[in-house]
Design a protein around this motif. Structure first.
Motif, PDB file in Angstrom:
ATOM      1  N   ARG A 265      26.039   3.302  -6.387  1.00 23.41           N
ATOM      2  CA  ARG A 265      25.912   1.864  -6.608  1.00 23.41           C
ATOM      3  C   ARG A 265      24.695   1.558  -7.495  1.00 23.41           C
ATOM      4  O   ARG A 265      24.784   0.756  -8.429  1.00 23.41           O
ATOM      5  CB  ARG A 265      25.779   1.161  -5.245  1.00 23.41           C
ATOM      6  N   GLN A 266      23.585   2.207  -7.214  1.00 27.14           N
ATOM      7  CA  GLN A 266      22.351   1.912  -7.923  1.00 27.14           C
ATOM      8  C   GLN A 266      22.397   2.451  -9.355  1.00 27.14           C
ATOM      9  O   GLN A 266      22.662   3.617  -9.590  1.00 27.14           O
ATOM     10  CB  GLN A 266      21.151   2.497  -7.178  1.00 27.14           C
ATOM     11  N   GLY A 267      22.169   1.571 -10.326  1.00 26.25           N
ATOM     12  CA  GLY A 267      22.088   1.968 -11.723  1.00 26.25           C
ATOM     13  C   GLY A 267      23.423   2.181 -12.405  1.00 26.25           C
ATOM     14  O   GLY A 267      23.465   2.681 -13.536  1.00 26.25           O
ATOM     15  N   THR A 268      24.556   1.841 -11.757  1.00 27.17           N
ATOM     16  CA  THR A 268      25.892   2.050 -12.339  1.00 27.17           C
ATOM     17  C   THR A 268      26.434   0.743 -12.901  1.00 27.17           C
ATOM     18  O   THR A 268      26.424  -0.288 -12.210  1.00 27.17           O
ATOM     19  CB  THR A 268      26.865   2.601 -11.291  1.00 27.17           C
ATOM     20  N   ASN A 271      31.675  -1.712 -15.617  1.00 23.94           N
ATOM     21  CA  ASN A 271      32.482  -1.809 -16.833  1.00 23.94           C
ATOM     22  C   ASN A 271      32.429  -0.511 -17.642  1.00 23.94           C
ATOM     23  O   ASN A 271      33.423  -0.081 -18.222  1.00 23.94           O
ATOM     24  CB  ASN A 271      31.991  -2.973 -17.693  1.00 23.94           C
ATOM     25  N   LYS A 272      31.231   0.108 -17.677  1.00 25.07           N
ATOM     26  CA  LYS A 272      31.093   1.375 -18.397  1.00 25.07           C
ATOM     27  C   LYS A 272      31.932   2.465 -17.735  1.00 25.07           C
ATOM     28  O   LYS A 272      32.635   3.230 -18.418  1.00 25.07           O
ATOM     29  CB  LYS A 272      29.618   1.777 -18.427  1.00 25.07           C
ATOM     30  N   VAL A 273      31.883   2.530 -16.404  1.00 28.30           N
ATOM     31  CA  VAL A 273      32.662   3.543 -15.690  1.00 28.30           C
ATOM     32  C   VAL A 273      34.159   3.319 -15.904  1.00 28.30           C
ATOM     33  O   VAL A 273      34.914   4.273 -16.140  1.00 28.30           O
ATOM     34  CB  VAL A 273      32.322   3.526 -14.186  1.00 28.30           C
ATOM     35  N   ARG A 529      33.457  15.627 -16.270  1.00 33.94           N
ATOM     36  CA  ARG A 529      32.714  16.012 -17.488  1.00 33.94           C
ATOM     37  C   ARG A 529      32.174  14.776 -18.203  1.00 33.94           C
ATOM     38  O   ARG A 529      31.006  14.746 -18.634  1.00 33.94           O
ATOM     39  CB  ARG A 529      33.648  16.804 -18.409  1.00 33.94           C
ATOM     40  N   ARG A 530      33.005  13.751 -18.325  1.00 33.83           N
ATOM     41  CA  ARG A 530      32.568  12.525 -19.005  1.00 33.83           C
ATOM     42  C   ARG A 530      31.459  11.827 -18.211  1.00 33.83           C
ATOM     43  O   ARG A 530      30.529  11.265 -18.805  1.00 33.83           O
ATOM     44  CB  ARG A 530      33.771  11.593 -19.198  1.00 33.83           C
ATOM     45  N   PHE A 531      31.586  11.834 -16.881  1.00 34.68           N
ATOM     46  CA  PHE A 531      30.539  11.240 -16.056  1.00 34.68           C
ATOM     47  C   PHE A 531      29.197  11.925 -16.314  1.00 34.68           C
ATOM     48  O   PHE A 531      28.145  11.274 -16.423  1.00 34.68           O
ATOM     49  CB  PHE A 531      30.900  11.368 -14.574  1.00 34.68           C
ATOM     50  N   LYS A 532      29.238  13.248 -16.413  1.00 38.77           N
ATOM     51  CA  LYS A 532      27.996  14.004 -16.623  1.00 38.77           C
ATOM     52  C   LYS A 532      27.376  13.662 -17.970  1.00 38.77           C
ATOM     53  O   LYS A 532      26.146  13.477 -18.083  1.00 38.77           O
ATOM     54  CB  LYS A 532      28.289  15.501 -16.523  1.00 38.77           C
ATOM     55  N   ILE A 533      28.234  13.577 -18.998  1.00 39.04           N
ATOM     56  CA  ILE A 533      27.726  13.274 -20.344  1.00 39.04           C
ATOM     57  C   ILE A 533      27.131  11.873 -20.389  1.00 39.04           C
ATOM     58  O   ILE A 533      26.067  11.641 -20.993  1.00 39.04           O
ATOM     59  CB  ILE A 533      28.855  13.420 -21.385  1.00 39.04           C
ATOM     60  N   GLU A 534      27.780  10.910 -19.737  1.00 40.64           N
ATOM     61  CA  GLU A 534      27.358   9.505 -19.791  1.00 40.64           C
ATOM     62  C   GLU A 534      26.313   9.171 -18.728  1.00 40.64           C
ATOM     63  O   GLU A 534      25.882   8.019 -18.627  1.00 40.64           O
ATOM     64  CB  GLU A 534      28.571   8.594 -19.621  1.00 40.64           C
ATOM     65  N   GLY A 535      25.935  10.140 -17.924  1.00 40.80           N
ATOM     66  CA  GLY A 535      24.896   9.914 -16.939  1.00 40.80           C
ATOM     67  C   GLY A 535      25.327   9.119 -15.721  1.00 40.80           C
ATOM     68  O   GLY A 535      24.509   8.505 -15.042  1.00 40.80           O
TER      69      GLY A 535
END
Length: 557
Positions: A265-268, A271-273, A529-535
């Motif tokens: 929740r924190q820092g997410t 819309n980006k996800v 993989r995309r989550f890791k790249i996008e932080g």
């Protein structure tokens, strides 16, 4: 009886025997040479099959009927001639029975099965398995009774015994009879057909839900293939008849699936996800979607099968790129055909108000012939004794941009998918050959109406609109909005935000029914993989979304 050797009983017996023996030789000669030579010059093979089935029984019937006539000359001097006559009649009855059963199975059932493949009707798909199971046994049963009667046996007591035995067995075999009639109901109601993929609830399997393929609907049990552990299953028809189950083949072979993900929740930024998930699901080539945007998103996907250096099979991404491009051409062709059919509907509605004259019929027919060119069909006149009709056939000289040419090219490109198994070629070819055949049959029927609309002048537009609806419902839709991948924010609390991806896998029957599992695995890895790249940070706790008992894949975080 033949008296060429004399009038004494023995002379008549020998003369009749020789005459019928020559008749048997002539029958064999006719069936083995003359008729065979003639039938092999006909276009169909049905006469060849009938001749092959009939050759031996015809000769046997001539021989035994001749023996009966010959022994008839000795009835005044030969003791037991009446018994011999009855035995010969019984043999003749058995021979005719066997002949009829062979004709039924090898000719009637075979060609009814071929007819069932050519038509969209359900009744013939139901009729074929019923005929295969009970047709020949019934013929042999009737033949057995005919042979017993020919022997002079009194069957009255037998009928009484059968009636009493049936009454007793009805009580003793209630469960089996219930399964038998449930099997007939399954054949008539057709909740599934052979080859359909169904999901059985735990009320039937007495355990977890099972995904299975229908192999055969038997008299008492239905034969299924469990795709989860690759075993055969046999379930009583009564249990299936009372159960509620899912048929994954209807209305299409596209299978819906839901995969859930979660982010801290924190820092997410939700819309980006959601944008990351949308791009990931759009980029996977085996998930249903508009091929044009999928081509744009395809380069971003990772983790697909690589090129095989040994066999030279292309990589998954290259095969998918070629397939999606081919599908774009197919969709464009279909859209143009639908457009031309809709324009034809508009023209027919204007013209049919005052009735259609010869010039208007010719005008409409010319427009329809132009549509046939777009499809890749040509008309050919077929005639016989006292009849002639027009049949639509695939045009070998059709333009490369015609629909049928594009469809077959698309299927051939699809075959290069490195994830497909060798048997998937038969599945795809069979499925699309049948669709093309059904489409051609419907166009043939419409061709007859448009070229001779007498008595249907006010309904011509209805026939065309029925064809347009059939193209959308049963052939191929170029875009299905409700099957496009969708991403939702489903839940949140103080520690995580939950998201669901809803998508459709393009054909559940491929890859030995395990295609949805592979797609889910590849999609999940690509999202992570995309989550890791996008932080995007994952929560410590993992969770599941959806119902694991009814969906092969729903989940990972």
């Amino acid at each position: 009886m033949i008296t060429i050797l004399g009038n004494t009983p023995l002379d008549v017996f020998l003369g009749t025997l020789i005459g019928w023996g020559l008749g048997a030789l002539v029958t064999y000669w006719l069936t083995a040479y003359i008729l065979l030579w003639l039938f092999r010059r006909t276009e169909t093979d049905v006469d060849d099959v009938i001749l092959g089935v009939s050759r031996r029984p015809a000769v046997i019937l001539v021989i035994f009927y001749g023996l009966r006539n010959a022994f008839g000359a000795l009835e005044s001097i030969l003791p037991g001639s009446a018994l011999i006559d009855r035995v010969l009649w019984a043999i003749i009855a058995i021979t005719i029975t066997h002949w009829a059963a062979r004709l039924f199975v090898d000719v009637l059932v075979y060609y009814v099965k071929q007819l069932a493949e050519q038509t969209e009707a359900i009744w013939d798909d139901v009729l074929v398995p019923v005929l295969e199971r009970i047709g020949a046994p019934l013929i042999y049963l009737v033949g057995l009774f005919a042979a017993l009667q020919a022997l002079g046996l009194d069957l009255t007591g037998l009928w009484v015994a059968i009636g009493g035995g049936a009454f007793v067995l009805a009580f003793a075999l209630q469960g089996i009879l219930s399964d038998f009639f449930a099997g007939l109901i399954l054949l008539v109601d057709t909740p599934f057909r052979t080859g359909d993929v169904i999901v059985l609830p735990d009320t039937v399997t007495k355990g977890t839900n099972i995904t299975a393929v229908v192999r055969n609907i038997g008299i008492r049990v239905t034969h299924l293939f469990n795709v989860q552990n690759y075993t055969d299953m046999f379930i009583p028809n009564g249990a299936l008849g009372r159960a509620t189950f899912f048929n994954a083949n209807r209305p299409t072979t596209n299978l819906a699936a839901t995969v859930g993900f979660a982010a801290k929740r924190q820092g997410t930024n939700p819309n980006k996800v959601m944008a990351i998930l949308q791009e990931a699901v759009l980029a996977h080539p085996d998930i249903v979607g508009n091929p044009a945007p999928k081509l744009t998103a395809l380069p971003s996907v990772k983790g697909l099968k690589k090129k095989d250096p040994i066999t030279g099979a292309p990589s998954k991404k290259r095969a998918a790129y070629n397939r999606l491009r081919a599908e774009v051409h197919v969709n464009n062709s279909l859209d143009e055909i639908r457009k031309q059919l809709q324009l034809l509907v508009t023209k027919v509605k204007k013209l049919e108000l005052g009735g259609l004259d010869k010039e208007e019929v010719a005008d409409i027919s010319n427009d329809f012939d132009a549509i046939l060119v777009l499809v890749g069909l040509r008309s050919e006149e077929i005639s016989g004794r006292g009849w002639q009709r027009i049949k639509l056939l695939e045009n070998p000289d059709a333009d490369k941009t015609s629909l049928i040419i594009l469809l077959r090219s698309w299927i051939e490109i699809w075959m290069t998918d490195p994830n497909l198994y060798p048997e998937d070629r038969d599945i795809l070819n069979s499925e699309w050959d049948q669709k093309i055949r059904f489409f051609s049959n419907r166009l043939s029927n419409l061709y007859d109406v448009l070229h001779d609309p007498s008595g249907q002048e006010t309904r011509v537009d209805d026939h065309i609109q029925d064809l347009i609806r059939w193209l959308d419902d049963s052939f191929k839709r170029t875009q299905v909005m409700w099957q496009e991948p969708q991403v939702w924010l489903t839940s949140f609390n103080s520690t995580f935000i939950g998201f669901n991806i809803r998508y459709y896998v393009d054909n559940i029957r491929l890859e030995h029914w395990r295609r949805p599992w592979r797609v889910e695995s590849e999609l999940t890895k690509d999202v992570l993989r995309r989550f890791k790249i996008e932080g995007v940070k994952l929560p410590k706790a993992m969770y599941r979304s959806g119902d694991e008992k009814t969906q092969p894949g729903v989940f990972i975080t």
